[in-house]
Design a protein around this motif. Structure first.
Motif, PDB file in Angstrom:
ATOM      1  N   GLY A 107      48.409 -74.782  31.220  1.00  0.00           N
ATOM      2  CA  GLY A 107      48.986 -74.042  31.895  1.00  0.00           C
ATOM      3  C   GLY A 107      48.145 -73.017  32.610  1.00  0.00           C
ATOM      4  N   VAL A 108      48.522 -72.744  34.108  1.00  0.00           N
ATOM      5  CA  VAL A 108      47.823 -72.179  35.089  1.00  0.00           C
ATOM      6  C   VAL A 108      47.443 -70.632  34.222  1.00  0.00           C
ATOM      7  N   THR A 109      48.038 -69.946  33.599  1.00  0.00           N
ATOM      8  CA  THR A 109      47.645 -68.687  33.012  1.00  0.00           C
ATOM      9  C   THR A 109      46.747 -68.745  31.789  1.00  0.00           C
ATOM     10  N   ASN A 126      40.227 -62.328  30.905  1.00  0.00           N
ATOM     11  CA  ASN A 126      41.442 -62.057  31.776  1.00  0.00           C
ATOM     12  C   ASN A 126      41.511 -62.983  33.038  1.00  0.00           C
ATOM     13  N   SER A 127      40.377 -63.669  33.382  1.00  0.00           N
ATOM     14  CA  SER A 127      40.350 -64.653  34.453  1.00  0.00           C
ATOM     15  C   SER A 127      41.152 -65.935  33.987  1.00  0.00           C
ATOM     16  N   THR A 128      41.828 -66.532  34.996  1.00  0.00           N
ATOM     17  CA  THR A 128      42.724 -67.548  34.445  1.00  0.00           C
ATOM     18  C   THR A 128      42.143 -68.724  35.282  1.00  0.00           C
ATOM     19  N   ILE A 129      42.744 -70.109  34.792  1.00  0.00           N
ATOM     20  CA  ILE A 129      42.269 -71.395  35.555  1.00  0.00           C
ATOM     21  C   ILE A 129      42.625 -71.536  36.905  1.00  0.00           C
ATOM     22  N   GLY A 130      43.963 -70.792  37.268  1.00  0.00           N
ATOM     23  CA  GLY A 130      44.823 -70.772  38.088  1.00  0.00           C
ATOM     24  C   GLY A 130      43.926 -69.979  39.276  1.00  0.00           C
ATOM     25  N   GLY A 131      43.548 -68.832  38.851  1.00  0.00           N
ATOM     26  CA  GLY A 131      42.605 -67.931  39.743  1.00  0.00           C
ATOM     27  C   GLY A 131      41.602 -68.546  40.316  1.00  0.00           C
ATOM     28  N   LEU A 133      40.905 -71.739  40.303  1.00  0.00           N
ATOM     29  CA  LEU A 133      41.044 -72.783  41.427  1.00  0.00           C
ATOM     30  C   LEU A 133      41.309 -72.329  42.740  1.00  0.00           C
ATOM     31  N   TYR A 134      42.347 -71.200  43.017  1.00  0.00           N
ATOM     32  CA  TYR A 134      42.686 -70.990  44.083  1.00  0.00           C
ATOM     33  C   TYR A 134      41.819 -69.890  44.780  1.00  0.00           C
ATOM     34  N   HIS A 135      41.334 -68.990  43.974  1.00  0.00           N
ATOM     35  CA  HIS A 135      40.329 -68.114  44.688  1.00  0.00           C
ATOM     36  C   HIS A 135      38.778 -68.522  44.887  1.00  0.00           C
ATOM     37  N   GLY A 168      45.406 -63.090  36.435  1.00  0.00           N
ATOM     38  CA  GLY A 168      44.451 -62.265  35.702  1.00  0.00           C
ATOM     39  C   GLY A 168      44.046 -61.066  36.369  1.00  0.00           C
ATOM     40  N   ASP A 169      44.402 -61.170  37.822  1.00  0.00           N
ATOM     41  CA  ASP A 169      43.919 -59.947  38.684  1.00  0.00           C
ATOM     42  C   ASP A 169      42.559 -59.816  38.668  1.00  0.00           C
ATOM     43  N   GLN A 170      41.515 -60.504  38.363  1.00  0.00           N
ATOM     44  CA  GLN A 170      40.074 -60.289  38.552  1.00  0.00           C
ATOM     45  C   GLN A 170      39.629 -60.365  39.981  1.00  0.00           C
ATOM     46  N   GLN A 184      50.766 -63.933  47.436  1.00  0.00           N
ATOM     47  CA  GLN A 184      51.158 -62.569  46.849  1.00  0.00           C
ATOM     48  C   GLN A 184      51.350 -63.002  45.137  1.00  0.00           C
ATOM     49  N   LEU A 185      50.586 -63.783  44.749  1.00  0.00           N
ATOM     50  CA  LEU A 185      50.666 -64.311  43.341  1.00  0.00           C
ATOM     51  C   LEU A 185      49.438 -63.379  42.630  1.00  0.00           C
ATOM     52  N   LEU A 186      49.561 -62.989  41.546  1.00  0.00           N
ATOM     53  CA  LEU A 186      48.678 -62.572  40.707  1.00  0.00           C
ATOM     54  C   LEU A 186      48.706 -63.139  39.455  1.00  0.00           C
ATOM     55  N   VAL A 232      42.437 -58.006  42.720  1.00  0.00           N
ATOM     56  CA  VAL A 232      42.646 -56.562  42.709  1.00  0.00           C
ATOM     57  C   VAL A 232      41.245 -55.981  43.480  1.00  0.00           C
ATOM     58  N   SER A 233      40.351 -56.674  43.369  1.00  0.00           N
ATOM     59  CA  SER A 233      39.134 -56.323  44.319  1.00  0.00           C
ATOM     60  C   SER A 233      39.469 -56.508  45.616  1.00  0.00           C
ATOM     61  N   LEU A 234      40.278 -57.440  46.018  1.00  0.00           N
ATOM     62  CA  LEU A 234      40.506 -57.576  47.447  1.00  0.00           C
ATOM     63  C   LEU A 234      41.455 -56.318  47.854  1.00  0.00           C
TER      64      LEU A 234
HETATM   65  C1  LIG Z   1      33.029 -58.852  39.569  1.00  0.00           C
HETATM   66  C2  LIG Z   1      33.517 -60.261  39.731  1.00  0.00           C
HETATM   67  C3  LIG Z   1      32.524 -61.264  39.041  1.00  0.00           C
HETATM   68  C4  LIG Z   1      32.954 -62.592  39.076  1.00  0.00           C
HETATM   69  N1  LIG Z   1      31.935 -63.294  38.314  1.00  0.00           N
HETATM   70  C5  LIG Z   1      32.510 -64.436  38.261  1.00  0.00           C
HETATM   71  C6  LIG Z   1      31.821 -65.542  37.694  1.00  0.00           C
HETATM   72  O1  LIG Z   1      30.576 -65.520  37.220  1.00  0.00           O
HETATM   73  N2  LIG Z   1      32.062 -66.984  37.492  1.00  0.00           N
HETATM   74  C7  LIG Z   1      33.257 -67.320  38.130  1.00  0.00           C
HETATM   75  O2  LIG Z   1      33.734 -68.580  37.870  1.00  0.00           O
HETATM   76  N3  LIG Z   1      33.981 -66.418  38.501  1.00  0.00           N
HETATM   77  C8  LIG Z   1      33.579 -65.002  38.789  1.00  0.00           C
HETATM   78  N4  LIG Z   1      34.515 -64.270  39.271  1.00  0.00           N
HETATM   79  C9  LIG Z   1      35.735 -64.761  39.835  1.00  0.00           C
HETATM   80  C10 LIG Z   1      37.047 -64.579  39.230  1.00  0.00           C
HETATM   81  O3  LIG Z   1      36.645 -64.571  37.662  1.00  0.00           O
HETATM   82  C11 LIG Z   1      37.829 -65.978  39.469  1.00  0.00           C
HETATM   83  O4  LIG Z   1      38.214 -65.891  40.718  1.00  0.00           O
HETATM   84  C12 LIG Z   1      39.235 -65.763  38.469  1.00  0.00           C
HETATM   85  O5  LIG Z   1      39.327 -67.103  38.090  1.00  0.00           O
HETATM   86  C13 LIG Z   1      40.260 -64.956  39.020  1.00  0.00           C
HETATM   87  O6  LIG Z   1      41.262 -65.439  38.006  1.00  0.00           O
HETATM   88  P1  LIG Z   1      42.313 -64.561  37.917  1.00  0.00           P
HETATM   89  O7  LIG Z   1      43.378 -65.093  37.063  1.00  0.00           O
HETATM   90  O8  LIG Z   1      41.855 -62.995  37.729  1.00  0.00           O
HETATM   91  O9  LIG Z   1      42.931 -64.407  39.538  1.00  0.00           O
HETATM   92  P2  LIG Z   1      43.720 -63.306  40.272  1.00  0.00           P
HETATM   93  O10 LIG Z   1      42.645 -62.467  40.888  1.00  0.00           O
HETATM   94  O11 LIG Z   1      44.849 -63.019  39.813  1.00  0.00           O
HETATM   95  O12 LIG Z   1      44.143 -64.331  41.523  1.00  0.00           O
HETATM   96  C14 LIG Z   1      43.143 -64.928  42.413  1.00  0.00           C
HETATM   97  C15 LIG Z   1      43.880 -65.680  43.652  1.00  0.00           C
HETATM   98  O13 LIG Z   1      44.429 -66.866  43.006  1.00  0.00           O
HETATM   99  C16 LIG Z   1      45.734 -66.784  43.427  1.00  0.00           C
HETATM  100  N5  LIG Z   1      46.610 -67.818  42.488  1.00  0.00           N
HETATM  101  C17 LIG Z   1      46.424 -67.306  41.259  1.00  0.00           C
HETATM  102  N6  LIG Z   1      47.078 -68.320  40.427  1.00  0.00           N
HETATM  103  C18 LIG Z   1      47.687 -68.909  41.286  1.00  0.00           C
HETATM  104  C19 LIG Z   1      48.799 -69.974  41.341  1.00  0.00           C
HETATM  105  N7  LIG Z   1      49.091 -70.272  40.045  1.00  0.00           N
HETATM  106  N8  LIG Z   1      49.003 -70.785  42.320  1.00  0.00           N
HETATM  107  C20 LIG Z   1      48.641 -70.301  43.503  1.00  0.00           C
HETATM  108  N9  LIG Z   1      47.806 -69.584  43.741  1.00  0.00           N
HETATM  109  C21 LIG Z   1      47.385 -68.685  42.522  1.00  0.00           C
HETATM  110  C22 LIG Z   1      46.284 -65.462  43.606  1.00  0.00           C
HETATM  111  O14 LIG Z   1      47.547 -65.342  44.886  1.00  0.00           O
HETATM  112  C23 LIG Z   1      45.179 -65.034  44.251  1.00  0.00           C
HETATM  113  O15 LIG Z   1      44.909 -64.894  45.682  1.00  0.00           O
HETATM  114  C24 LIG Z   1      34.133 -62.913  39.438  1.00  0.00           C
HETATM  115  C25 LIG Z   1      35.213 -61.968  39.946  1.00  0.00           C
HETATM  116  C26 LIG Z   1      34.845 -60.696  40.248  1.00  0.00           C
HETATM  117  C27 LIG Z   1      35.733 -59.751  40.623  1.00  0.00           C
END
Ligand SMILES: Cc1cc2nc3c(=O)[nH]c(=O)nc-3n(C[C@H](O)[C@H](O)[C@H](O)COP(=O)(O)OP(=O)(O)OC[C@H]3O[C@@H](n4cnc5c(N)ncnc54)[C@H](O)[C@@H]3O)c2cc1C
Length: 279
Positions: free
Chosen positions: A72-74, A107-112, A114-116, A31-33, A27-29, A36-38
């Motif tokens: 911090g994770v954001t 926008n992408s975060t260290i938490g995203g 690790l988790y994604h 940086g949404d990178q 359920q957590l969001l 949101v595509s999911l």
């Molecule tokens: C078009 C595209 C290109 C990309 N290219 C690259 C690339 O070149 N290199 C690369 O490394 N990555 C790439 N990525 C992946 C993306 O950048 C990473 O997955 C990024 O770190 C996502 O961070 P976010 O903060 O936007 O995560 P979000 O999209 O906000 O969240 C991702 C997931 O992590 C979970 N989550 C987030 N924070 C926590 C937390 N604190 N505790 C538990 N769960 C958590 C969320 O619930 C969600 O399921 C790409 C993504 C896209 C869509």
């Protein structure tokens, strides 16, 4: 594809996050990178409520002291690039250098990351594993710290229990070993065929300790533990790098129609040579 309806909240405290979470980390969001595509592909938000971590000050803190930095994770990829005390962590900086899109960096975060973490997008998590990161995990009433290997146990990001979130990542920034991140990309693919994050300590030319972390062609970053043990106490002058990673390591390489596993094995050896053998 129509995005399914959901509610959105952005509490400003961890208590507010835990009160609203129904056990599902998905359920957590942040940086949404990736999330949101999911959603655009039809994924529905568990419980119909999306919870952003962005407004929690505690999750945005970067603290330094005692030879460590706690992120911090954001913390965004752009923050990681510009934070002074992280500049010596060349594996992390090398992994960040592979991300060219400014929107993703900001926008992408260290938490995203690790988790994604997925096969195609794990340079940051791989570098964090080479650098022996520790992950602080918070539950509604608990706080615990796990090594990054524990976090990625069983070949997936399974280190979280139901209702827990990643709070921060701790990295040593003093007395750190030399490290690097390299990958092999081809022009018609978005993601690299494979990547290797390493950290190494040496006495002269003799390897004292080494961490080799494979990314890109495995589900989540994984250490090449057998290969590491074969390198320890060997001199850089005498090592012959021609390892059979497929048979010696308990991993399965994600090949495809165009990239057979034997070719990936060759590419990993190329990365090992580029990283370890002095030119
Ligand atoms: C078009 C595209 C290109 C990309 N290219 C690259 C690339 O070149 N290199 C690369 O490394 N990555 C790439 N990525 C992946 C993306 O950048 C990473 O997955 C990024 O770190 C996502 O961070 P976010 O903060 O936007 O995560 P979000 O999209 O906000 O969240 C991702 C997931 O992590 C979970 N989550 C987030 N924070 C926590 C937390 N604190 N505790 C538990 N769960 C958590 C969320 O619930 C969600 O399921 C790409 C993504 C896209 C869509």
């Amino acid at each position: 594809m129509t995005i399914q309806a959901f509610d959105y909240i952005a509490p400003d405290s961890l208590e507010g996050i835990f009160e609203n979470m129904q056990g599902a980390t998905s359920q957590l969001l942040v940086g949404d990178q990736s999330y949101v595509s999911l959603l655009k592909r039809g994924y529905s938000v568990p419980g119909g409520l999306l919870i952003s971590l962005k407004n929690v000050p505690e999750l945005a803190q970067i603290e330094s002291g005692g030879g460590y930095v706690s992120l911090g994770v954001t913390t965004t990829f752009a923050d990681l690039k510009k934070h002074e005390s992280l500049s010596a962590l060349t594996a992390l900086q090398g992994a960040l250098a592979t991300i060219k899109d400014p929107h993703l960096l900001n926008n992408s975060t260290i938490g995203g990351a690790l988790y994604h973490c997925q096969a195609h997008h794990s340079p940051i998590a791989g570098a964090l594993m080479a650098l022996k990161a520790e992950i602080n995990v918070r539950g509604p009433r608990t706080s615990r710290t796990v090594t990054i290997e524990e976090f990625f146990q069983n070949g997936k990001a399974s280190g979280l229990l139901s209702g827990e979130i990643i709070r921060s990542v701790r990295l040593a920034v003093a007395g750190i070993p030399a490290s690097s991140y390299q990958d092999i990309s081809v022009h018609n693919r978005v993601s690299p065929l494979c990547g290797l994050a390493t950290s190494i300590t040496r006495k002269g030319k003799v390897i004292e300790s080494v961490r080799l972390v494979l990314t890109g062609c495995v589900d989540v970053p994984v250490r090449l533990a057998k290969t590491e043990s074969q390198l320890v106490e060997r001199s850089l002058d005498t090592i012959q790098i021609d390892y059979n990673i497929i048979d010696s390591e308990p991993i399965s390489l994600a090949g495809d129609l165009h990239t057979q596993t034997s070719y990936l094995n060759h590419l990993i050896n190329v990365l090992l040579k580029k990283t370890l053998v002095p030119s």
